[in-house]
Design an enzyme around this catalytic site. Structure first.
Site, PDB file in Angstrom:
ATOM      1  N   ASP A 237       5.058   5.453  -6.199  1.00 36.50           N
ATOM      2  CA  ASP A 237       6.131   6.371  -5.808  1.00 36.50           C
ATOM      3  C   ASP A 237       5.587   7.789  -5.887  1.00 36.50           C
ATOM      4  O   ASP A 237       4.688   8.081  -6.663  1.00 36.50           O
ATOM      5  CB  ASP A 237       7.376   6.227  -6.699  1.00 36.50           C
ATOM      6  CG  ASP A 237       8.633   6.723  -6.001  1.00 36.50           C
ATOM      7  OD1 ASP A 237       9.469   5.888  -5.595  1.00 36.50           O
ATOM      8  OD2 ASP A 237       8.778   7.975  -5.825  1.00 36.50           O
TER       9      ASP A 237
ATOM     10  N   ASP B  10       2.017  10.266  -2.882  1.00 39.70           N
ATOM     11  CA  ASP B  10       2.740  10.161  -1.621  1.00 39.70           C
ATOM     12  C   ASP B  10       2.099   9.042  -0.791  1.00 39.70           C
ATOM     13  O   ASP B  10       0.900   9.106  -0.494  1.00 39.70           O
ATOM     14  CB  ASP B  10       2.639  11.510  -0.893  1.00 39.70           C
ATOM     15  CG  ASP B  10       3.451  11.553   0.390  1.00 39.70           C
ATOM     16  OD1 ASP B  10       3.856  10.478   0.884  1.00 39.70           O
ATOM     17  OD2 ASP B  10       3.660  12.659   0.913  1.00 39.70           O
TER      18      ASP B  10
ATOM     19  N   LYS C 134      13.181  -1.458   3.609  1.00 39.30           N
ATOM     20  CA  LYS C 134      14.484  -0.863   3.899  1.00 39.30           C
ATOM     21  C   LYS C 134      14.446  -0.230   5.285  1.00 39.30           C
ATOM     22  O   LYS C 134      13.517   0.513   5.610  1.00 39.30           O
ATOM     23  CB  LYS C 134      14.772   0.222   2.853  1.00 39.30           C
ATOM     24  CG  LYS C 134      16.212   0.721   2.872  1.00 39.30           C
ATOM     25  CD  LYS C 134      16.362   2.141   2.366  1.00 39.30           C
ATOM     26  CE  LYS C 134      16.006   2.409   0.950  1.00 39.30           C
ATOM     27  NZ  LYS C 134      17.091   2.156  -0.005  1.00 39.30           N
TER      28      LYS C 134
END
Ligand SMILES: C[S@@+](CC[C@H](N)C(=O)[O-])C[C@H]1O[C@@H](n2cnc3c(N)ncnc32)[C@H](O)[C@@H]1O
Length: 228
Positions: free
Chosen positions: A102, A118, A182
């Site tokens: 993360d 990142d 997602k």
């Protein structure tokens, strides 16, 4: 579909007021947290985020995780998914088989190697491959950029993350592996969906019960990785 462990939950309603008695947006958020059965259950079961129940339900639907499976978890903070995955795969504390990444720092979790960086930087795939020490069984991505309030821009930003996560998955997955990410409702963009179908036996979309109804998010689940 309600996750099994949520069955029969009852929530006591508590009214939250601002100093002036008005419901402001921050108080609405607090109120929602107080009344949300998934928040309460996450607290009870020691999960860092209610989102833990999303991956539990996706696992119940698609049988993604079992003992010994190697997993990369993208957009992992604060760590709800990683907690669940480490438990379901019995990832050892000394030599974890789950790698979490993360951009935000994340408190350590037993059985999870954490990378703080990142994902969109060019060195991220290399660092992830090194940390995983070879091919993995599952890549999951719950990455979401902060929303801007402009739905079309938010959609583009999330699709950019999904696309990068997908190409990374094609580099690191074992044959037969799975990819979960997602996306926004309306599903995966046609072009990306076509690529996914080339690389996986089946591609489906699912919205777990723990995903708020008002949220446009859902998940794309691709199973049976095959190199074209
Ligand atoms: C919905 S949260 C993930 C919650 C997590 N699955 C859990 O159960 O705790 C989305 C995460 O994606 C991360 N994220 C967004 N863009 C990212 C990027 N470019 N690289 C790494 N992480 C990113 C955010 O920092 C945030 O922590």
């Amino acid at each position: 579909m309600q996750p099994k462990l949520m069955t029969g939950l009852r929530v006591k309603r508590t009214r939250v007021k601002t100093a002036k008695g008005r419901i402001a947006s921050s108080t609405r958020w607090i109120s929602r947290q107080l009344h949300d059965p998934f928040v309460l259950e996450a607290k009870k079961q020691g999960y860092r985020a209610r989102s833990a129940f999303k991956i539990i339900e996706l696992d119940e639907m698609f049988h993604l995780f079992s003992r010994g499976k190697k997993v990369v978890d993208l957009g992992a903070a604060p760590g709800g998914w990683s907690q669940v995955i480490a438990k379901l795969t019995c990832s050892p504390k000394e030599n974890p088989t789950v790698v979490a990444l993360d951009i935000l720092p994340m408190k350590p979790i037993d059985g999870v190697k954490v990378l703080t960086m990142d994902f969109m930087t060019s060195e991220a795939p290399k660092r992830l491959k090194e940390a995983a020490g070879g091919a993995v069984d599952v890549v999951v991505s719950d990455m979401a950029a902060n929303t801007t309030g402009t739905p079309s821009l938010d959609h583009l930003r999330i699709m950019n993350l999904v696309e990068e996560a997908f190409w990374f998955a094609t580099e690191i997955l074992k044959d037969g592996g799975a990819f979960v990410a997602k996306v926004f409702q309306g599903g995966t963009e046609a072009k990306l969906l076509a690529e996914m179908k080339k690389h996986f036996k089946t591609v489906k979309h699912a919205k777990p019960a723990a995903s708020r109804k008002e949220s446009p998010e859902e998940y794309v689940v691709a199973l049976g990785f095959k190199r074209p």
